[in-house]
Write an enzyme that holds these catalytic residues in place. Structure first.
Site, PDB file in Angstrom:
ATOM      1  N   ASP A  63       0.851  -1.186   0.000  1.00  0.00           N
ATOM      2  CA  ASP A  63       0.000   0.000   0.000  1.00  0.00           C
ATOM      3  C   ASP A  63       0.889   1.240   0.000  1.00  0.00           C
ATOM      4  OD1 ASP A  63      -2.657   1.269   0.281  1.00  0.00           O
ATOM      5  OD2 ASP A  63      -1.868   1.928   2.206  1.00  0.00           O
ATOM      6  N   THR A  96      -2.825   6.548  -4.504  1.00  0.00           N
ATOM      7  CA  THR A  96      -1.622   7.230  -4.018  1.00  0.00           C
ATOM      8  C   THR A  96      -0.379   6.804  -4.790  1.00  0.00           C
ATOM      9  OG1 THR A  96      -1.435   5.540  -2.289  1.00  0.00           O
ATOM     10  CG2 THR A  96      -2.514   7.593  -1.696  1.00  0.00           C
ATOM     11  N   THR A  97      -0.239   5.506  -5.048  1.00  0.00           N
ATOM     12  CA  THR A  97       0.948   5.031  -5.764  1.00  0.00           C
ATOM     13  C   THR A  97       0.974   5.574  -7.188  1.00  0.00           C
ATOM     14  OG1 THR A  97       0.919   3.000  -4.446  1.00  0.00           O
ATOM     15  CG2 THR A  97       2.254   2.986  -6.440  1.00  0.00           C
ATOM     16  N   ASP A 392      -9.525   0.766   1.188  1.00  0.00           N
ATOM     17  CA  ASP A 392      -9.460   1.146  -0.227  1.00  0.00           C
ATOM     18  C   ASP A 392     -10.775   0.835  -0.933  1.00  0.00           C
ATOM     19  OD1 ASP A 392      -6.893   1.969   0.153  1.00  0.00           O
ATOM     20  OD2 ASP A 392      -5.936   0.344  -0.953  1.00  0.00           O
TER      21      ASP A 392
END
Length: 542
Positions: A63, A96-97, A392
């Site tokens: 994550d 986010t990634t 998520d």
């Protein structure tokens, strides 16, 4: 020595200064280093990271925001990247990634532009134009969905969990996410809003992932304080109190002088009568279960047990609010204010032992506006990873329900944006054209990273995807399991529109902020100089 060579000291001793291209290059490289740390975690075939903190606690996850939060970065530009991921996680819970990967690529491309003597102002203008065009194009690529489209919502949740440790149980987890969001969604005007605070998450070790369950009610950590109270109540009528079931004490110091035994008996009897009256008031209202935010006197516990009422004390205010929404009960201040209309209801209240702890389950609520998910897993690490995965899933389903729009995943949307931006760059003139082209190539970082992390040749994948998109297949993306370019809508790989919009906005804004910096002044820390930034803490007289 002439006056012209005398240095003028304007900064404190020990201050370090870095300016010009050196400052820009160092900031960009620091931010890119952080982006490269999480790049390998992107996608269903992404790798995990093992994080060890100062106390020796271990976290294993892929994550992105969890990894970045645990990084104790020192460089100010690197901290900006971490803040971008935190902000995006708070707003969207996912993406986010991807945002950090695109940000890293935008900064990498900006180095080439700076080396070509393109002024940062021109780069920023081009990036801003490209970002606006990308958002406009993204809206045109969106696919309608909504709260009644349970199949698409489950696919969106499944896509968000594809890279998580819950892969084997993702269908079950996706179903829990959709059902829980649908339960707490509230229609306002013509649109739905979802407050995820109305979904209680309770984590307990033991059992397997598939034992994770959704409850139409609330779980309270605790059990009845009196051994004679019932441990199970059917068709419960529930009273919620925000004050204590105790004899009220004075706010100032007071003394009562008792001169004979009869006065003592009268005093004790008075307290008993007060507590008895409180319990009678609850009984007259029809309550069979009482949840109190504060304490319950031992004598009151005895009277409640005599009446066959289940009671819990010191319930957290947040849990009391959730109980109110789940059972449709009104929170009252004291028993005297309680009326029949204030009571809530549930088909069952029961005390269960979960592993070594006793918990009270208020379940079977009719049309609850708050629900609970009990997470089970073999170890603490597994439970924590399920929690992150469900977070998520809940967030992406929430966004899809609120915005009623989704886009295809698997890098297909990023590639279509890259193709459209390349066409847009051809229409533009001046140096901004080069910046827009660089922005377009940066969008291809997503399908390239998906291919690399899955073990496929990134260049071949990009060529095949470009060919498919030129032929009009706007949803053509990478199937990371086969290495083939396929229609992501048909493969049920879907994402909320808002996640992609915020990825583009966050990456563009952060890149612009970092590129704009051309001077870094680091003050001395304590008795030692601050981190070495290069340059001098003085400026020669002109």
């Amino acid at each position: 020595m002439g006056m012209g060579s005398t240095p003028i000291i304007i900064l404190k001793e020990g201050t370090r200064r870095e300016r010009g291209k050196d400052a820009q290059y160092n900031n960009i490289n620091a931010a890119r280093t952080v982006a490269d740390m999480v790049k390998s975690t992107l996608g269903p075939r992404g790798m995990d990271k093992m994080m060890l903190d100062a106390l020796g606690d271990v976290t294993i996850t892929n994550d992105g925001v969890t990894i970045l939060k645990d990084l104790e970065v020192q460089h100010p530009a690197a901290k900006m990247v971490v803040e971008v991921s935190k902000t995006l996680d708070e707003e969207c819970g996912d993406g986010t990634t991807s945002a950090v990967v695109i940000l890293g690529e935008l900064l990498k491309r900006s180095l080439d532009l700076l080396d070509a003597d393109i002024h940062p102002t021109n780069i920023l203008k081009g990036y801003r134009l490209a970002g606006d065009k990308a958002l406009e194009t993204l809206r045109s690529l969106s696919i309608p969905t909504g709260i009644d489209d349970a199949v698409s919502l489950r696919n969106i949740a499944t896509t968000a969990m594809m890279s998580k440790a819950v892969t084997g149980s993702r269908e079950h987890m996706a179903d829990l996410a959709v059902r829980s969001v649908s339960a707490v969604a509230e229609k306002r005007n013509s649109h739905y809003t979802v407050d995820l605070d109305n979904i209680q998450i309770v984590k307990r070790e033991g059992g397997s992932m598939d034992d994770t369950e959704l409850l139409q009610g609330i779980i309270i950590d605790g059990h009845p304080p009196h051994p004679s109270m019932p441990r199970k109540v059917k068709n419960a009528r529930i009273a919620l109190l925000s004050s204590a079931l105790e004899v009220r004490k004075t706010e100032v110091s007071a003394e009562i002088q008792i001169t004979e035994p009869s006065q003592l008996q009268a005093f004790v009897r008075g307290e008993e009568n007060t507590l008895r009256e409180m319990v009678d008031q609850l009984k007259r209202a029809g309550a069979t279960a009482v949840f109190c935010q504060k304490g319950i006197d031992e004598l009151a516990q005895h009277f409640l047990a005599q009446e066959g009422m289940l009671a819990l004390q010191r319930v957290k205010a947040s849990d009391l609010e959730k109980l109110s929404k789940a059972t449709n009960a009104d929170i009252v201040t004291k028993p005297a204010d309680l009326e029949k209309g204030d009571l809530g209801s549930s088909s069952s209240i029961e005390v269960r032992k979960v592993e070594s702890e006793e918990m009270t389950f208020v379940i079977g609520c009719k049309n609850p506006r708050a629900v609970s998910i009990l997470i089970r897993g073999g170890t603490k690490h597994v439970v924590d990873e399920i929690d992150r995965s469900l977070d998520d899933a809940l967030n992406v389903v929430r966004l899809a329900v609120e915005d009623e729009a989704m886009v295809s995943g698997g890098g297909s949307t990023a590639m279509e944006l890259a193709m459209r931006l390349n066409d847009y760059a051809d229409e533009m003139g001046g140096r901004e054209q080069m910046a827009i082209s660089a922005y377009a190539r940066s969008m291809e970082a997503i399908p390239a990273a998906l291919a690399e992390n899955a073990g496929w040749d990134a260049l071949n994948v990009l060529i095949e995807m470009r060919k498919a998109h030129k032929a009009g297949s706007v949803h053509a993306g990478l199937n990371v399991f086969t290495g083939k370019v396929e229609d992501m809508v048909k493969n049920n790989v879907l994402e909320p529109l808002r996640v992609n919009s915020r990825i583009i906005s966050a990456a563009t804004e952060a890149a612009s902020l970092i590129i704009r910096i051309d001077d870094v002044i680091a003050a001395r820390s304590g008795s030692a100089a601050g981190p070495s930034m290069g340059g001098e803490g003085e400026m020669p007289e002109e």
